[in-house]
Design an enzyme around this catalytic site. Structure first.
Site, PDB file in Angstrom:
ATOM      1  N   TYR A  16     -13.709  30.604  13.293  1.00  0.00           N
ATOM      2  CA  TYR A  16     -13.088  31.826  13.738  1.00  0.00           C
ATOM      3  C   TYR A  16     -11.727  32.178  13.735  1.00  0.00           C
ATOM      4  O   TYR A  16     -11.359  33.275  14.269  1.00  0.00           O
ATOM      5  CB  TYR A  16     -13.616  31.978  15.419  1.00  0.00           C
ATOM      6  CG  TYR A  16     -13.077  30.923  16.158  1.00  0.00           C
ATOM      7  CD1 TYR A  16     -11.714  30.378  16.160  1.00  0.00           C
ATOM      8  CD2 TYR A  16     -14.356  29.974  16.870  1.00  0.00           C
ATOM      9  CE1 TYR A  16     -11.485  29.349  17.211  1.00  0.00           C
ATOM     10  CE2 TYR A  16     -13.765  28.933  17.567  1.00  0.00           C
ATOM     11  CZ  TYR A  16     -12.678  28.570  17.923  1.00  0.00           C
ATOM     12  OH  TYR A  16     -12.033  27.479  18.166  1.00  0.00           O
ATOM     13  N   CYS A  72     -33.731  -2.301  45.359  1.00  0.00           N
ATOM     14  CA  CYS A  72     -34.696  -1.289  44.686  1.00  0.00           C
ATOM     15  C   CYS A  72     -35.694  -0.536  45.637  1.00  0.00           C
ATOM     16  O   CYS A  72     -36.440  -1.376  46.245  1.00  0.00           O
ATOM     17  CB  CYS A  72     -35.485  -2.073  43.422  1.00  0.00           C
ATOM     18  SG  CYS A  72     -36.800  -0.824  42.973  1.00  0.00           S
ATOM     19  N   ASP A  83     -19.697  27.965  23.237  1.00  0.00           N
ATOM     20  CA  ASP A  83     -19.345  26.986  23.938  1.00  0.00           C
ATOM     21  C   ASP A  83     -19.605  25.511  23.555  1.00  0.00           C
ATOM     22  O   ASP A  83     -20.790  24.852  23.556  1.00  0.00           O
ATOM     23  CB  ASP A  83     -20.360  26.950  25.433  1.00  0.00           C
ATOM     24  CG  ASP A  83     -19.811  26.249  26.407  1.00  0.00           C
ATOM     25  OD1 ASP A  83     -18.675  25.767  26.326  1.00  0.00           O
ATOM     26  OD2 ASP A  83     -20.580  26.226  27.480  1.00  0.00           O
ATOM     27  N   GLU A 101     -16.048  38.756  18.960  1.00  0.00           N
ATOM     28  CA  GLU A 101     -16.707  37.532  18.770  1.00  0.00           C
ATOM     29  C   GLU A 101     -17.297  37.060  19.733  1.00  0.00           C
ATOM     30  O   GLU A 101     -16.612  36.906  21.198  1.00  0.00           O
ATOM     31  CB  GLU A 101     -15.827  36.402  18.142  1.00  0.00           C
ATOM     32  CG  GLU A 101     -14.697  37.116  16.911  1.00  0.00           C
ATOM     33  CD  GLU A 101     -13.887  36.151  16.587  1.00  0.00           C
ATOM     34  OE1 GLU A 101     -13.729  35.142  16.960  1.00  0.00           O
ATOM     35  OE2 GLU A 101     -12.723  36.765  15.858  1.00  0.00           O
ATOM     36  N   CYS A 151     -32.500  -1.993  38.802  1.00  0.00           N
ATOM     37  CA  CYS A 151     -33.377  -2.777  39.711  1.00  0.00           C
ATOM     38  C   CYS A 151     -33.691  -4.053  38.767  1.00  0.00           C
ATOM     39  O   CYS A 151     -33.592  -3.814  37.631  1.00  0.00           O
ATOM     40  CB  CYS A 151     -34.843  -2.189  39.679  1.00  0.00           C
ATOM     41  SG  CYS A 151     -35.907  -3.578  40.204  1.00  0.00           S
ATOM     42  N   CYS A 187     -39.247  -1.782  44.949  1.00  0.00           N
ATOM     43  CA  CYS A 187     -39.732  -2.986  45.056  1.00  0.00           C
ATOM     44  C   CYS A 187     -38.907  -3.989  45.969  1.00  0.00           C
ATOM     45  O   CYS A 187     -39.278  -5.409  46.153  1.00  0.00           O
ATOM     46  CB  CYS A 187     -40.002  -3.636  43.676  1.00  0.00           C
ATOM     47  SG  CYS A 187     -38.573  -4.288  42.690  1.00  0.00           S
ATOM     48  N   LYS A 189     -18.106  33.884  22.578  1.00  0.00           N
ATOM     49  CA  LYS A 189     -17.214  32.790  22.854  1.00  0.00           C
ATOM     50  C   LYS A 189     -18.173  31.633  22.758  1.00  0.00           C
ATOM     51  O   LYS A 189     -19.059  31.590  23.694  1.00  0.00           O
ATOM     52  CB  LYS A 189     -16.596  33.173  24.140  1.00  0.00           C
ATOM     53  CG  LYS A 189     -15.647  31.775  24.379  1.00  0.00           C
ATOM     54  CD  LYS A 189     -14.938  32.042  25.556  1.00  0.00           C
ATOM     55  CE  LYS A 189     -13.630  30.912  25.560  1.00  0.00           C
ATOM     56  NZ  LYS A 189     -14.310  29.603  25.748  1.00  0.00           N
ATOM     57  N   CYS A 238     -41.307  -4.899  38.910  1.00  0.00           N
ATOM     58  CA  CYS A 238     -41.267  -3.528  39.857  1.00  0.00           C
ATOM     59  C   CYS A 238     -42.225  -2.672  39.677  1.00  0.00           C
ATOM     60  O   CYS A 238     -42.420  -2.234  38.632  1.00  0.00           O
ATOM     61  CB  CYS A 238     -39.667  -3.014  39.635  1.00  0.00           C
ATOM     62  SG  CYS A 238     -39.638  -1.592  40.352  1.00  0.00           S
ATOM     63  N   LYS A 298     -15.374  36.500  30.007  1.00  0.00           N
ATOM     64  CA  LYS A 298     -16.334  35.424  30.476  1.00  0.00           C
ATOM     65  C   LYS A 298     -17.880  36.176  30.978  1.00  0.00           C
ATOM     66  O   LYS A 298     -17.667  37.133  31.738  1.00  0.00           O
ATOM     67  CB  LYS A 298     -15.741  34.454  31.381  1.00  0.00           C
ATOM     68  CG  LYS A 298     -14.871  33.670  31.017  1.00  0.00           C
ATOM     69  CD  LYS A 298     -14.812  32.686  30.310  1.00  0.00           C
ATOM     70  CE  LYS A 298     -15.160  31.396  30.998  1.00  0.00           C
ATOM     71  NZ  LYS A 298     -14.932  30.056  30.562  1.00  0.00           N
TER      72      LYS A 298
HETATM   73  S1  IVH Z   1      -9.961  31.512  19.383  1.00  0.00           S
HETATM   74  C1  IVH Z   1      -5.559  31.683  20.163  1.00  0.00           C
HETATM   75  N1  IVH Z   1     -12.411  32.539  19.029  1.00  0.00           N
HETATM   76  O1  IVH Z   1     -12.244  29.159  23.422  1.00  0.00           O
HETATM   77  C2  IVH Z   1      -7.124  31.472  19.952  1.00  0.00           C
HETATM   78  N2  IVH Z   1     -11.728  30.472  20.533  1.00  0.00           N
HETATM   79  O2  IVH Z   1      -9.800  29.009  25.319  1.00  0.00           O
HETATM   80  C3  IVH Z   1      -7.775  30.518  20.412  1.00  0.00           C
HETATM   81  N3  IVH Z   1     -13.723  29.496  21.389  1.00  0.00           N
HETATM   82  O3  IVH Z   1     -10.230  26.262  22.298  1.00  0.00           O
HETATM   83  C4  IVH Z   1      -8.999  30.345  19.766  1.00  0.00           C
HETATM   84  N4  IVH Z   1     -15.210  30.772  20.639  1.00  0.00           N
HETATM   85  O4  IVH Z   1     -12.850  26.163  21.831  1.00  0.00           O
HETATM   86  C5  IVH Z   1     -11.720  31.619  19.710  1.00  0.00           C
HETATM   87  N5  IVH Z   1     -14.594  33.082  18.774  1.00  0.00           N
HETATM   88  C6  IVH Z   1     -13.891  32.300  19.491  1.00  0.00           C
HETATM   89  C7  IVH Z   1     -14.187  31.291  20.405  1.00  0.00           C
HETATM   90  C8  IVH Z   1     -13.184  30.454  20.802  1.00  0.00           C
HETATM   91  C9  IVH Z   1     -15.283  29.662  21.487  1.00  0.00           C
HETATM   92  C10 IVH Z   1     -13.107  28.369  22.558  1.00  0.00           C
HETATM   93  C11 IVH Z   1     -12.353  27.425  21.791  1.00  0.00           C
HETATM   94  C12 IVH Z   1     -10.833  27.441  22.093  1.00  0.00           C
HETATM   95  C13 IVH Z   1     -11.031  27.947  23.463  1.00  0.00           C
HETATM   96  C14 IVH Z   1      -9.998  28.838  23.918  1.00  0.00           C
END
Ligand code: IVH
Length: 671
Positions: free
Chosen positions: A230, A412, A119, A115, A428, A415, A117, A434, A318
């Site tokens: 998720y 400032c 943010d 999946e 300021c 001015c 990840k 100004c 990552k």
């Molecule tokens: S699974 C035990 N799936 O990553 C499983 N987390 O460090 C924990 N996150 O707190 C979460 N995308 O905020 C999972 N597809 C995804 C995710 C995901 C982002 C974030 C989530 C979680 C952090 C885990």
């Protein structure tokens, strides 16, 4: 209508509205226009007003019902919300696979679900008998904050689950997911904050988190947050076969799951996925910082278990960060329109994910101190998505000892007036006297979305202010062609053009005028709401803080700022002179104009109307003018050399009209 008839109609309307909401926000496949949706919603609102006992918490009218809170309550998670261990490259991802097989004592391949990840911010949603009853943040994993009323405002979170094919729903379901703010919405939000003098969010994650932490759900409702689910916590009355089955069942109930998920037969396929998503990363509408690999089988997950608050059956792979290092040459201080002093890093130019960066914001003095960035440091610079670059941290190991600690100036830089450093943002104290603030205020006044004075660019404003020809926006209307001709390299023709552009801006609208005044905290959107509520500038000038707070989405801070603006003699003086110079067209109260519920997109060159005039005609009649074509667009008005928007309209089956037809509609009312 009898009570019984109303009750059954309300039922039908809710089912329909929920279905269309799901089609639009979750599946991105709307079947009706905005206007039709609004009509259904208004009918439901009308019936609920007539028969208040028919109002239920899961009614689509109740998304933003709750009053502001004093503080958030806490929620204890039934099953802790764990965090993931990271793999920084492919090798570490393979090591994870090896480790898992070893600990399971198996030689065969492990099947994974891969999946993106996301943010954003992790949340948990609780559904009891299909009803959304509670939502919370992850917090420390064991207890989080109760943000139910804010989560209710997110359109892709169903207030009640959908019963697919009349199959029963789980009695109790805890769903976990990530709340995100898409990149273009993030850019728009920061743009609005910049013009209204509010501090900017550093990245979409902070913006999503900040939006969910609002005590007033009306503010959260304005932020176009989204969610991808998720995982699950505790579940009663349902059994999922495995992670893949769960991710395919949640959408059946109306919950949104990311479309990029993939089942991988082994770690090789999972790594191919990691590469593929890495390549797609820059083209996505939201930020991701890696991919998550999860062992698909729940039996194997249970066997692998968890160690020190992290599951052993999942790993976050990552992506390399969009960061670079470079030299911090200097820290300068910029003075904004509202007098805010922002420290800005001057950098040795460096390319960060394809864009050259030579300046980066340091936000505010507190931030400089906290990060301990010094002039001469080697620093880490990052860009998240399309975001303004920022300095992340100094590389302390590279210090030579010659670096200088930065100190904010006591006066400032523009001015020389005293600086007020009592809050996070230093300011300021000179106000409009100004020159830096004066220039910014005039540039803001002339902006395209404000009074729209064509040709009044930065260089000209600078000279007008420096020569003392313009001290405040009202002075613009007293300028003569002769005055303008005194500016450097200004020819007769351009001077006349500028004078004409200034005169043209005398005809404007109340929302534009209000926005143009540059009142702190009043962006384009708030200006519109104020104009719709009060209808005239005089009433806004006289309004008390309480009266201002009666305006939708105006909280105490915004009310205080507006109130105090109109209590300052020098501001009132400018406003009075401006009122004498301009003529403001009345605007249709929201939802009452002939174009209410309609969205127009203009493309190409129209024979007689400018873009802004056309936009004004729509907005003063209660409609919306958008910049891109979607299925929600009601009409595309095409002129000569109309480009891709015309193609979009044809592809999406949106009605295309010309200026003449548009003007007829303006005259006769839209059918
Ligand atoms: S699974 C035990 N799936 O990553 C499983 N987390 O460090 C924990 N996150 O707190 C979460 N995308 O905020 C999972 N597809 C995804 C995710 C995901 C982002 C974030 C989530 C979680 C952090 C885990």
């Amino acid at each position: 209508m009898t009570h019984a008839q109303a009750a059954s109609r309300v039922e039908v309307l809710r089912r329909e509205l929920n279905r269309h909401n799901y089609l639009y926000y979750v599946l991105d496949r709307p079947e009706i226009s905005d206007a039709e949706y609004d009509r259904l919603m208004r009918e439901l609102e009308g019936l609920e007003q007539q028969f208040p006992d028919l109002v239920t918490a899961d009614s689509p009218t109740q998304r933003v019902g709750a009053a502001p809170l004093e503080a958030f309550g806490t929620v204890t998670h039934t099953i802790p919300m764990l965090s993931l261990k990271n793999a920084m490259n492919e090798e570490e991802a393979r090591a994870f696979d090896q480790r898992s097989r070893k600990s399971l004592g198996i030689a065969e391949d492990i099947e994974y679900v891969a999946e993106p990840k996301l943010d954003g911010l992790a949340v948990e949603l609780v559904y009891e008998n299909g009803l959304f009853v509670k939502g919370s943040t992850r917090g420390d994993g064991y207890t989080g904050e109760d943000i139910t009323q804010n989560l209710r405002t997110i359109r892709s979170i169903p207030l009640c689950l959908v019963q697919k094919d009349l199959l029963p729903l789980p009695d109790y379901l805890e769903v976990r997911g990530e709340v995100i703010l898409p990149l273009d919405d993030f850019a728009r939000l920061n743009g609005e904050r910049e013009v209204s003098g509010e501090p900017l969010f550093a990245n979409p994650r902070n913006a999503a988190a900040g939006s969910l932490r609002q005590l007033d759900p009306r503010i959260t409702a304005r932020r176009p947050l989204d969610i991808f689910c998720y995982g699950v916590g505790a579940v009663r009355g349902w059994d999922f076969r495995d992670q893949w089955d769960m991710l395919h069942t949640l959408p059946d109930w109306g919950l949104k799951v990311n479309p990029l998920i993939q089942r991988c037969r082994d770690i090789d396929e999972a790594i191919a996925y990691y590469r593929e998503i890495g390549g797609k990363r820059d083209g996505l509408a939201y930020e991701i910082d890696g991919v998550v690999l999860k062992v698909n089988s729940f039996r194997l997950q249970a066997e692998l278990g968890e160690i020190s608050r992290s599951p052993q059956w999942a790993i976050a792979c990552k992506f390399p960060p969009r960061q670079e290092t470079t030299k911090l040459l200097d820290i300068i201080v910029q003075v904004g329109r509202t007098g805010a002093l922002t420290p800005v890093a001057v950098l040795q130019p460096v390319r960060v994910s394809g864009v050259e960066v030579s300046r980066a914001t340091l936000h505010n003095p507190g931030e400089v101190a906290r990060k301990d960035v010094r002039i001469g440091d080697t620093v880490v610079v990052q860009r998240a998505g399309d975001v303004i670059p920022e300095v992340v941290m100094p590389v302390v190991a590279k210090r030579s000892g010659a670096e200088r600690v930065f100190a904010m100036p006591g006066n400032c830089p523009a001015c020389g007036a005293e600086v007020d450093g009592s809050e996070d943002i230093w300011r300021c104290t000179a106000g409009i006297s100004c020159p830096a603030q004066r220039k910014e205020a005039i540039r803001h006044f002339a902006m395209r979305t404000a009074m729209d004075i064509d040709g009044l660019g930065e260089k000209i404003v600078e000279q007008l202010v420096e020569k003392g020809l313009v001290k405040d926006p009202a002075d613009l209307y007293d300028l003569t062609v002769e005055d303008i001709l005194t500016l450097e390299r200004m020819a007769e023709k351009s001077a006349t053009n500028l004078k004409n552009a200034i005169d043209k801006s005398r005809n404007s609208t109340l929302p534009r005028f209000l926005f143009a005044l540059g009142i702190r905290q009043v962006g384009e959107h708030t200006a519109k709401l104020l104009a719709e509520h009060f209808g005239g500038i005089g009433k806004i000038e006289e309004a008390t803080e309480e009266e201002l707070m009666a305006v939708r989405e105006v909280g105490p801070e915004v009310a205080r700022s507006i109130h105090s603006f109109f209590r300052q003699e020098k501001n009132l003086h400018v406003v009075r002179r401006l009122e004498a110079a301009v003529r403001l067209e009345a605007i249709a109260p929201k939802g009452e104009g002939i174009f209410s519920g309609l969205t127009f997109v203009f493309t190409g060159t129209l024979p007689t109307l400018s873009r802004d005039e056309a936009k004004r005609l729509v907005e003063t009649r209660g409609g919306r003018a958008a910049s891109s074509v979607s299925k929600k667009t009601s009409y595309v008005v095409a002129g000569e050399e109309a480009g891709s928007k015309l193609d979009d309209a044809q592809r999406l089956g949106v009605m295309v009209i010309d200026e003449a037809r548009f003007m007829e509609m303006v005259g006769e009312g839209a059918q």
